[in-house]
Design an enzyme around this catalytic site. Structure first.
Site, PDB file in Angstrom:
ATOM      1  N   HIS A 373       0.804  -1.233   0.000  1.00  0.00           N
ATOM      2  CA  HIS A 373       0.000   0.000   0.000  1.00  0.00           C
ATOM      3  C   HIS A 373       0.831   1.275   0.000  1.00  0.00           C
ATOM      4  O   HIS A 373       0.283   2.347   0.244  1.00  0.00           O
ATOM      5  CB  HIS A 373      -0.907   0.052   1.232  1.00  0.00           C
ATOM      6  N   LYS A 564      -8.144  13.944   4.780  1.00  0.00           N
ATOM      7  CA  LYS A 564      -7.277  12.769   4.760  1.00  0.00           C
ATOM      8  C   LYS A 564      -6.246  12.982   5.849  1.00  0.00           C
ATOM      9  O   LYS A 564      -6.217  14.053   6.461  1.00  0.00           O
ATOM     10  CB  LYS A 564      -6.587  12.626   3.402  1.00  0.00           C
ATOM     11  N   ARG A 565      -5.393  11.963   6.125  1.00  0.00           N
ATOM     12  CA  ARG A 565      -4.324  12.189   7.083  1.00  0.00           C
ATOM     13  C   ARG A 565      -3.510  13.412   6.660  1.00  0.00           C
ATOM     14  O   ARG A 565      -3.372  13.701   5.475  1.00  0.00           O
ATOM     15  CB  ARG A 565      -3.407  10.956   7.165  1.00  0.00           C
ATOM     16  N   LYS A 570       0.901  14.653   0.968  1.00  0.00           N
ATOM     17  CA  LYS A 570      -0.469  14.929   0.517  1.00  0.00           C
ATOM     18  C   LYS A 570      -0.664  16.430   0.240  1.00  0.00           C
ATOM     19  O   LYS A 570      -1.646  16.836  -0.344  1.00  0.00           O
ATOM     20  CB  LYS A 570      -1.473  14.434   1.548  1.00  0.00           C
ATOM     21  N   THR A 672      -8.510   6.738  -1.767  1.00  0.00           N
ATOM     22  CA  THR A 672      -9.871   6.206  -1.893  1.00  0.00           C
ATOM     23  C   THR A 672     -10.889   7.310  -1.610  1.00  0.00           C
ATOM     24  O   THR A 672     -12.022   7.243  -2.089  1.00  0.00           O
ATOM     25  CB  THR A 672     -10.099   5.024  -0.915  1.00  0.00           C
ATOM     26  N   LYS A 676     -14.703   8.456  -3.223  1.00  0.00           N
ATOM     27  CA  LYS A 676     -15.916   8.767  -2.447  1.00  0.00           C
ATOM     28  C   LYS A 676     -16.464  10.137  -2.840  1.00  0.00           C
ATOM     29  O   LYS A 676     -17.676  10.320  -2.980  1.00  0.00           O
ATOM     30  CB  LYS A 676     -15.610   8.708  -0.940  1.00  0.00           C
TER      31      LYS A 676
HETATM   32  C1  NBG Z   1      -2.562   3.779   2.003  1.00  0.00           C
HETATM   33  C2  NBG Z   1      -2.145   4.668   0.844  1.00  0.00           C
HETATM   34  C3  NBG Z   1      -3.365   5.140   0.068  1.00  0.00           C
HETATM   35  C4  NBG Z   1      -4.225   3.958  -0.314  1.00  0.00           C
HETATM   36  C5  NBG Z   1      -4.553   3.132   0.917  1.00  0.00           C
HETATM   37  C6  NBG Z   1      -5.354   1.906   0.592  1.00  0.00           C
HETATM   38  C7  NBG Z   1      -1.177   3.023   3.879  1.00  0.00           C
HETATM   39  C8  NBG Z   1       0.084   2.385   4.303  1.00  0.00           C
HETATM   40  N1  NBG Z   1      -1.361   3.213   2.583  1.00  0.00           N
HETATM   41  O1  NBG Z   1      -2.950   5.826  -1.084  1.00  0.00           O
HETATM   42  O2  NBG Z   1      -1.412   5.758   1.313  1.00  0.00           O
HETATM   43  O3  NBG Z   1      -5.396   4.380  -0.936  1.00  0.00           O
HETATM   44  O4  NBG Z   1      -3.377   2.710   1.545  1.00  0.00           O
HETATM   45  O5  NBG Z   1      -4.706   1.128  -0.355  1.00  0.00           O
HETATM   46  O6  NBG Z   1      -2.020   3.362   4.693  1.00  0.00           O
END
Ligand code: NBG
Length: 830
Positions: A373, A564-565, A570, A672, A676
């Site tokens: 991920h 988002k975080r 980002k 993701t 949404k």
């Molecule tokens: C996150 C990514 C996102 C991705 C999500 C789900 C982690 C380690 N990775 O870009 O930063 O959409 O995983 O795949 O949380």
């Protein structure tokens, strides 16, 4: 699921479980639960009592289906997906279960006829925050789709007693508050004290000769902890399939014997019990760069040890041995957090079951699949060899043996290529030595996948290149998806209804069916209705933001959202530079013709990530100035909504007009939230990163606001040498925006507060904010112009939704089933 039911589920019993019912039926059942389960009557019941009564009422409708599902899987000996994840970010269950039952409106009516406010009860449910962000939420979307697609499956995770911290804001700074999500009870889980396993830690290993004289090894752990299952039913949409999420909680072992302790050491004995329980006590709040924490390694092992013992137990109910374990289970490793499953399965097969190494390795590899991920180097997990040895001495030996055999293979295949050996090794030989979890996951799995096309390509090109050269066929892509049940039907019922009225409800089962909406984009009457829905959603969001932050938001503004975080990659600070630029234009003589907009931020920073926390402070500081300046009144607002989580996100997606997906190209694996927002009719401003690329391809380049460097541009800039200061010098507006931050314009004259941030941007700018600034501003100007043409904007919004079918997590799960798991649906009859 897949357990031998303790009391066989007789058809009669299942029939007695409540099925579809009408308003009167729901009322009756609700009153019964309130009375018999909670011991309350309506006049004295608290909101929580009523929420619990409603949750139990709904749960009863799941249980009959759950038992039938288990029974069916057990009888048919089905091949099962086991999704192993250290995180499941489920969000509140009540509303979602009502949508999936197809009973939302009926139950709402029943509750209202009883004289209660339905929404208040729904809002009473606390967020089970067992994850950080994308990865954990993805796992939850996948559970929903697995059940909806009737795939035999189980999720295994950790029942953290404290989930993700609650974020409060004091004086513009993030303050973390412990999240006691279980304090009012969790009606959705069933504790299974008898589904429990011992998990060892530490100690040493011993060699011995077994009865046949073969050399074997056994692990003698220094301490044992007991993992107890807590099961949550996961109902699919409009099907009977009810799968299970099994979360493991750590307890002191049952055989804990106080007698054996010195009488005077009662306190010490209890302390040991408490120590056992710390394993599942808290979710580490860092989403990246977590390293060296012994407890975290223990959590990871705890999860896989419980999950595998449970799977082995179930498999042995119907099979004589474990030689066909891989035919029974497809185990998916959600990132490397559960990658120890590879070493643990080898230990079980070889040490405990006496299998030979080679066939055991074959079973293990065929069982496991690994999803990566992230491309961020600091997020790739590694554990120091010494820590690994002290927590898991036998597993270290197994990893070393896997590595020895693996490198042997490499030597034969690439003779003399020592550099490649060093690169591929499971153990990094720098400093004290490190176990590379991603390498373990690659070597021990039959399939490796990234989460968006570009991410999968970059994995093969960079991070996992040597593995991809070695085993090109092992590599797959499965682009992420999100569940349209929660993220469209539940959160945006008005839009869902409008769509269904126009094209029928086929799309709720197959999201590609949304394409029928395309023709509606040219219907002015439909566009007016679409706009009216968005307007209402904006109003609801404005009301909520006002309640939470005190900022008055005009629902006629364009609502521009980045949630988002908080992370430098980002680039929330790029967004802020745009806000400051707009502000400067507005206060300048003559102003500017940008349409009114409210820029919304939300997200948590890892507690130890000081730069991210400073970005939160800067957002608040800019908001304070902008929101209090009369010259921007009615034109620009900035809001930071505290405590972003699944529950709080649910009002943001429907209310958004513009979705900010502005990471530096090559950094966001998929994203993701981007999906949404688009499903809820927001237009995207974004870079060619992660799934943005596929979203843009799907909705059409004309319907997406693109800016910024590509992955290749970024690469070139790095090679040429990147000098952020040049951008600062050359671009007047950028210069002014950064100077304003540096000079204390947003910090009451304090020039120190944001110095680290400014210096970082001017001197290093690792995520190339300054390089993308001008292109971002130009694109935002285009957004402003586009917004003025409401008819065209609405048309684009409708087309975005119509073309989002591919981003349903149902499609992702179908891809996994076809390419990686090779499992088939099993229908559960009524
Ligand atoms: C996150 C990514 C996102 C991705 C999500 C789900 C982690 C380690 N990775 O870009 O930063 O959409 O995983 O795949 O949380």
């Amino acid at each position: 699921m897949l357990e031998k039911p303790q009391t066989p589920a007789s058809p009669a019993m299942a029939e007695r479980a409540p099925r579809e019912t009408d308003v009167e039926g729901w009322k009756r059942e609700f009153r019964e639960q309130l009375f018999y389960v909670l011991g309350r009557f309506p006049a004295t019941a608290t909101t929580n009592d009523k929420y619990l009564a409603l949750a139990y009422t709904v749960r009863n409708h799941l249980l009959g289906r759950w038992v039938k599902t288990s029974e069916s899987y057990y009888r048919k000996k089905v091949r099962t997906v086991a999704y192993l994840s250290a995180e499941f970010l489920l969000g509140p269950h009540l509303g979602n279960n009502l949508v999936n039952l197809g009973a939302y409106d009926t139950v709402k009516q029943a509750i209202e006829e009883l004289g209660f406010d339905f929404q208040t009860l729904v809002d009473q449910e606390l967020e089970p925050g067992l994850g950080h962000g994308g990865l954990g939420r993805l796992a939850a979307c996948y559970l929903d789709s697995l059940a909806t697609l009737q795939i035999p499956s189980i999720g295994h995770g950790i029942r953290y007693e404290f989930g993700m911290f609650e974020q409060q804001i004091r004086d513009g700074w993030q303050v973390e508050v412990a999240d006691k999500w279980l304090r009012l009870g969790n009606p959705w889980e069933i504790r299974r004290p008898e589904t429990a396993f011992n998990v060892g830690f530490g100690g040493h290993t011993e060699g011995y000769a077994d009865a046949s004289g073969r050399y074997r090894v056994r692990w003698v752990p220094a301490r044992l902890v007991r993992g107890v299952a807590h099961d949550t039913p996961i109902l699919g949409y409009r099907v009977n399939t009810t799968n299970m999420l099994r979360l493991w909680s750590a307890e002191a072992i049952d055989s804990f014997d106080l007698e054996s302790f010195n009488i005077g050491d009662y306190y010490g004995a209890v302390e040991k019990k408490v120590a056992s329980e710390t394993i599942s006590k808290v979710l580490y709040p860092d989403d990246t760069a977590l390293r060296g924490k012994q407890l975290r390694l223990e959590q990871q092992y705890f999860l896989v040890a419980c999950a595998l013992q449970d799977m082995v137990r179930i498999h042995l109910q119907t099979a004589p041995d474990l030689t066909r374990f891989h035919e029974k289970y497809a185990v998916q490793l959600n990132d490397t957090h559960p990658a120890l499953a590879i070493a643990e399965l080898m230990r079980i097969l070889v040490d405990e079951r006496g299998m030979h190494w080679v066939p055991a390795w074959d079973v293990t590899r065929q069982t496991m699949g690994y999803t990566n991920h992230t491309l961020l180097p600091e997020a790739l997990e590694k554990w120091s060899v010494s820590l690994f040895a002290s927590v898991l001495p036998r597993h270290l030996e197994i990893v070393q043996e896997i590595n020895r055999r693996f490198l042997e293979e490499i030597r034969v295949r690439y003779p003399g290529d020592d550099d490649r050996l060093r690169r591929l090794s499971l153990i990094e030989q720098t400093g004290e030595g490190w176990v590379r979890m991603a390498h373990l996951a690659c070597v021990g799995s039959h399939a490796i996948n990234g989460v968006a096309e570009i991410h999968s390509q970059l994995l093969k090109r960079d991070v996992l290149k040597d593995f991809s050269d070695l085993w090109p066929d092992k590599f797959h892509n499965v682009t992420n998806g999100v569940t349209p049940r929660r993220f469209l039907m539940l959160v945006n019922p008005a839009q869902a209804r409008l769509i269904t009225d126009a094209i029928g409800d086929f799309w709720t089962r197959d999201l590609e069916g949304l394409s029928a909406l395309e023709r509606m984009a040219d219907d002015p009457g439909f566009r007016a209705q679409w706009r009216a829905v968005k307007q209402k959603n904006r109003e609801a969001l404005a009301t909520e933001m006002h309640a939470k932050t005190g900022v008055v938001v005009d629902p006629d503004h364009m609502i521009d959202i980045q949630v988002k975080r908080i992370h430098e990659y980002k680039r929330q600070h790029l967004n802020l530079l745009h806000v400051i630029t707009l502000y400067h234009r507005l206060v300048r003589e003559g102003g500017c013709d940008a349409p009114p907009r409210t820029v919304v931020f939300a997200g948590k920073a890892a507690p130890g990530y000081t730069m991210a926390k400073r970005i939160i402070k800067l957002i608040h500081s800019v908001a304070e100035v902008v929101n209090n300046d009369r010259k921007t009144a009615g034109r620009l607002r900035v809001v930071f909504v505290p405590d972003y989580n699944v529950k709080h996100s649910q009002r943001m997606f429907p209310g958004a007009d513009l979705s900010e997906q502005i990471s530096l190209a090559g950094k966001e694996a998929s994203g993701t939230g981007n999906m949404k927002f688009a499903m809820n009719g927001a237009l995207t401003i974004g870079t060619l990163d992660g799934a943005n690329i596929e979203i843009r391809n799907a909705v059409g380049a004309d319907n997406f606001f693109l800016f910024g460097m590509t992955v290749d541009d970024v690469q070139r800039r790095i090679v040429q040498g990147y000098h952020p200061y040049d951008h600062y010098r050359a671009d007047e507006e950028l210069h002014a925006a950064i100077d304003a931050i540096a000079n204390g314009a947003f910090s009451h004259g304090d020039r120190e507060l944001f110095r680290p941030l400014v210096e970082n941007l001017l001197r290093a700018d690792p995520f190339m904010v300054l390089a993308d600034y001008r292109s971002y501003i130009a694109c935002q100007d285009e957004v402003g112009r586009a917004w003025r043409d409401a008819e065209h904007w609405t048309r684009t919004s409708i087309l975005n939704v119509a073309r989002m079918g591919r981003f349903s997590s149902d499609r992702s799960i179908r891809d996994y089933c076809r390419d990686i798991w090779h499992v088939e649906p099993v229908a559960i009859p009524d």
